[in-house]
Design a protein around this motif. Structure first.
Motif, PDB file in Angstrom:
ATOM      1  N   MET A   1       2.480  -0.651  14.783  1.00  0.00           N
ATOM      2  CA  MET A   1       1.291   0.201  14.625  1.00  0.00           C
ATOM      3  C   MET A   1       0.487  -0.285  13.418  1.00  0.00           C
ATOM      4  N   ALA A   2      -0.804  -0.487  13.614  1.00  0.00           N
ATOM      5  CA  ALA A   2      -1.659  -0.984  12.539  1.00  0.00           C
ATOM      6  C   ALA A   2      -1.764   0.042  11.423  1.00  0.00           C
ATOM      7  N   LYS A   3      -1.752  -0.436  10.185  1.00  0.00           N
ATOM      8  CA  LYS A   3      -1.857   0.457   9.055  1.00  0.00           C
ATOM      9  C   LYS A   3      -3.294   0.908   8.872  1.00  0.00           C
ATOM     10  N   SER A   4      -3.445   2.154   8.439  1.00  0.00           N
ATOM     11  CA  SER A   4      -4.767   2.683   8.137  1.00  0.00           C
ATOM     12  C   SER A   4      -5.091   2.405   6.668  1.00  0.00           C
ATOM     13  N   PHE A   5      -6.343   2.613   6.309  1.00  0.00           N
ATOM     14  CA  PHE A   5      -6.734   2.454   4.909  1.00  0.00           C
ATOM     15  C   PHE A   5      -5.948   3.422   4.033  1.00  0.00           C
ATOM     16  N   ALA A   6      -5.726   4.635   4.533  1.00  0.00           N
ATOM     17  CA  ALA A   6      -5.031   5.657   3.746  1.00  0.00           C
ATOM     18  C   ALA A   6      -3.608   5.255   3.396  1.00  0.00           C
ATOM     19  N   ASP A   7      -2.995   4.425   4.224  1.00  0.00           N
ATOM     20  CA  ASP A   7      -1.605   4.025   3.981  1.00  0.00           C
ATOM     21  C   ASP A   7      -1.432   3.323   2.634  1.00  0.00           C
ATOM     22  N   ARG A   8      -2.495   2.690   2.135  1.00  0.00           N
ATOM     23  CA  ARG A   8      -2.410   1.995   0.847  1.00  0.00           C
ATOM     24  C   ARG A   8      -2.104   2.949  -0.296  1.00  0.00           C
ATOM     25  N   PHE A   9      -2.495   4.201  -0.134  1.00  0.00           N
ATOM     26  CA  PHE A   9      -2.417   5.159  -1.234  1.00  0.00           C
ATOM     27  C   PHE A   9      -1.461   6.317  -0.947  1.00  0.00           C
ATOM     28  N   ARG A  10      -0.896   6.334   0.255  1.00  0.00           N
ATOM     29  CA  ARG A  10      -0.054   7.457   0.669  1.00  0.00           C
ATOM     30  C   ARG A  10       1.321   7.403   0.020  1.00  0.00           C
ATOM     31  N   VAL A  11       1.813   8.559  -0.361  1.00  0.00           N
ATOM     32  CA  VAL A  11       3.200   8.703  -0.811  1.00  0.00           C
ATOM     33  C   VAL A  11       4.042   8.869   0.451  1.00  0.00           C
ATOM     34  N   THR A  12       4.831   7.874   0.769  1.00  0.00           N
ATOM     35  CA  THR A  12       5.581   7.869   2.016  1.00  0.00           C
ATOM     36  C   THR A  12       6.632   8.965   2.012  1.00  0.00           C
ATOM     37  N   PRO A  13       6.586   9.881   2.976  1.00  0.00           N
ATOM     38  CA  PRO A  13       7.585  10.951   3.028  1.00  0.00           C
ATOM     39  C   PRO A  13       9.003  10.392   3.088  1.00  0.00           C
ATOM     40  N   GLY A  14       9.874  10.957   2.257  1.00  0.00           N
ATOM     41  CA  GLY A  14      11.272  10.554   2.270  1.00  0.00           C
ATOM     42  C   GLY A  14      11.579   9.314   1.469  1.00  0.00           C
ATOM     43  N   LYS A  15      10.561   8.669   0.918  1.00  0.00           N
ATOM     44  CA  LYS A  15      10.767   7.456   0.128  1.00  0.00           C
ATOM     45  C   LYS A  15      10.460   7.746  -1.334  1.00  0.00           C
ATOM     46  N   SER A  16      11.345   7.318  -2.231  1.00  0.00           N
ATOM     47  CA  SER A  16      11.175   7.592  -3.654  1.00  0.00           C
ATOM     48  C   SER A  16       9.877   6.977  -4.174  1.00  0.00           C
ATOM     49  N   PHE A  17       9.117   7.780  -4.912  1.00  0.00           N
ATOM     50  CA  PHE A  17       7.831   7.342  -5.442  1.00  0.00           C
ATOM     51  C   PHE A  17       7.801   7.518  -6.955  1.00  0.00           C
ATOM     52  N   LYS A  18       7.264   6.516  -7.649  1.00  0.00           N
ATOM     53  CA  LYS A  18       7.095   6.570  -9.095  1.00  0.00           C
ATOM     54  C   LYS A  18       5.599   6.541  -9.428  1.00  0.00           C
ATOM     55  N   LEU A  19       5.150   7.519 -10.169  1.00  0.00           N
ATOM     56  CA  LEU A  19       3.739   7.581 -10.537  1.00  0.00           C
ATOM     57  C   LEU A  19       3.331   6.364 -11.350  1.00  0.00           C
ATOM     58  N   SER A  20       4.261   5.811 -12.097  1.00  0.00           N
ATOM     59  CA  SER A  20       3.981   4.632 -12.916  1.00  0.00           C
ATOM     60  C   SER A  20       3.695   3.392 -12.069  1.00  0.00           C
ATOM     61  N   SER A  21       3.964   3.456 -10.783  1.00  0.00           N
ATOM     62  CA  SER A  21       3.710   2.308  -9.907  1.00  0.00           C
ATOM     63  C   SER A  21       2.230   2.168  -9.562  1.00  0.00           C
ATOM     64  N   VAL A  22       1.423   3.172  -9.911  1.00  0.00           N
ATOM     65  CA  VAL A  22      -0.012   3.153  -9.607  1.00  0.00           C
ATOM     66  C   VAL A  22      -0.793   2.967 -10.903  1.00  0.00           C
ATOM     67  N   ASP A  23      -1.608   1.936 -10.941  1.00  0.00           N
ATOM     68  CA  ASP A  23      -2.447   1.650 -12.108  1.00  0.00           C
ATOM     69  C   ASP A  23      -3.720   2.498 -12.022  1.00  0.00           C
ATOM     70  N   PRO A  24      -3.933   3.426 -12.954  1.00  0.00           N
ATOM     71  CA  PRO A  24      -5.128   4.283 -12.880  1.00  0.00           C
ATOM     72  C   PRO A  24      -6.441   3.523 -12.937  1.00  0.00           C
ATOM     73  N   ARG A  25      -6.422   2.300 -13.466  1.00  0.00           N
ATOM     74  CA  ARG A  25      -7.644   1.516 -13.603  1.00  0.00           C
ATOM     75  C   ARG A  25      -7.835   0.499 -12.482  1.00  0.00           C
ATOM     76  N   ALA A  26      -6.965   0.539 -11.495  1.00  0.00           N
ATOM     77  CA  ALA A  26      -7.042  -0.415 -10.386  1.00  0.00           C
ATOM     78  C   ALA A  26      -8.350  -0.257  -9.625  1.00  0.00           C
ATOM     79  N   THR A  27      -8.845  -1.351  -9.100  1.00  0.00           N
ATOM     80  CA  THR A  27     -10.066  -1.331  -8.286  1.00  0.00           C
ATOM     81  C   THR A  27      -9.812  -1.764  -6.842  1.00  0.00           C
ATOM     82  N   ASP A  28      -8.676  -2.373  -6.589  1.00  0.00           N
ATOM     83  CA  ASP A  28      -8.356  -2.865  -5.247  1.00  0.00           C
ATOM     84  C   ASP A  28      -8.443  -1.736  -4.229  1.00  0.00           C
ATOM     85  N   PRO A  29      -9.051  -1.920  -3.078  1.00  0.00           N
ATOM     86  CA  PRO A  29      -9.517  -3.181  -2.502  1.00  0.00           C
ATOM     87  C   PRO A  29     -11.010  -3.461  -2.766  1.00  0.00           C
ATOM     88  N   PHE A  30     -11.594  -2.784  -3.749  1.00  0.00           N
ATOM     89  CA  PHE A  30     -13.016  -2.939  -4.009  1.00  0.00           C
ATOM     90  C   PHE A  30     -13.234  -3.904  -5.173  1.00  0.00           C
TER      91      PHE A  30
END
Length: 272
Positions: A1-30
């Protein structure tokens, strides 16, 4: 199944997520600021057209939840993404400290009252998640009560989903340095001073505890029916672009349609 744009930013249910893994100053994909702002404007126009169909169809609703620490840009997001929409089909609800009548009810009571009816895009500027964020950090409720709320919130959102409400949740993720700059602007700029509350500094002193509370909520309450998305928010133009694109993508997936007449034929109507 093709990934949507939202998948880049989604917290995957059931998968451990760390807030530190996201750079607040990131610009990707722009990359280009002006091009990105132009794309956001086009997304907002598309959202307006889709919202008109959603309102006319009158069968489903969309709930957009915006959460973030002070100065993360919740008000700015509403203006940038939804100001193009007509006022009839969009409702914004802000949640401040509960009033005495609200405190006399369960904590979800005031939230359910402003959940969007069918045909409406509802926007929550803060939300029921305050009851597992500020309430947890400030100790406004016993730990065992807060612990129950994650499952209660999931059940509440599942009920809304089962009854025709699509749910999008966005955590606007800014850095501590960016918040400092924005707070200083609120103090120095007389047009922004009305936004400043000295109490915000007390919350800022609890930055790490809030980050921990957010991480718990994101992990416990990102579900298939109500996923969380963590949006880099240090740069307003990136934040707005991400959210507008995900909202547009979601509405296009919902594919609302103008209802067609059932008991009359437009071709037979003559207006004299």
């Amino acid at each position: 199944m093709a990934k949507s744009f939202a998948d880049r930013f989604r917290v995957t249910p059931g998968k451990s997520f760390k807030l530190s893994s996201v750079d607040p100053r990131a610009t990707d994909p722009f990359s280009d600021k002006d091009e990105t702002k132009a794309a956001t404007a086009k997304d907002s126009e598309a959202i307006d057209a889709l919202q008109d169909k959603l309102y006319a169809e009158g069968k489903r609703a969309l709930l957009v939840i915006l959460q973030g620490i002070d100065c993360s840009g919740k008000d700015g997001t509403v203006r940038a993404v939804f100001n193009t929409c007509g006022p009839i089909g969009v409702r914004v609800s802000s949640f401040k400290a509960p009033t005495p009548p609200e405190l006399a009810q369960d904590y979800l009571w005031r939230v359910h009252q402003v959940a969007p009816p069918r045909g409406i895009i509802g926007i929550f500027n803060r939300s029921h998640y305050e009851d597992v964020l500020v309430v947890k950090v400030r100790g406004f409720a016993p730990p065992e009560a807060v612990e129950r709320r994650y499952d209660e919130i999931n059940a509440f959102e599942k009920m809304l989903s089962d009854n025709g409400t699509r749910i999008l949740k966005f955590m606007l993720h800014i850095s501590k340095d960016e918040q400092k700059q924005r707070l200083e602007e609120r103090v120095s700029d007389e047009t922004k001073r009305w936004k400043f509350n000295p109490g915000d500094l007390a919350d800022r002193a609890l930055w790490d505890k809030y980050a921990e509370a957010y991480e718990i909520a994101l992990n416990r309450c990102s579900t298939a029916h109500a996923p969380w998305h963590v949006v880099p928010a240090d740069r307003n133009w990136v934040r707005n672009a991400i959210i507008s694109k995900i909202v547009r993508e979601t509405l296009e997936d919902m594919n609302p349609q103008y209802p067609q007449p059932k008991d009359w034929d437009p071709k037979t109507i003559q207006i004299t």
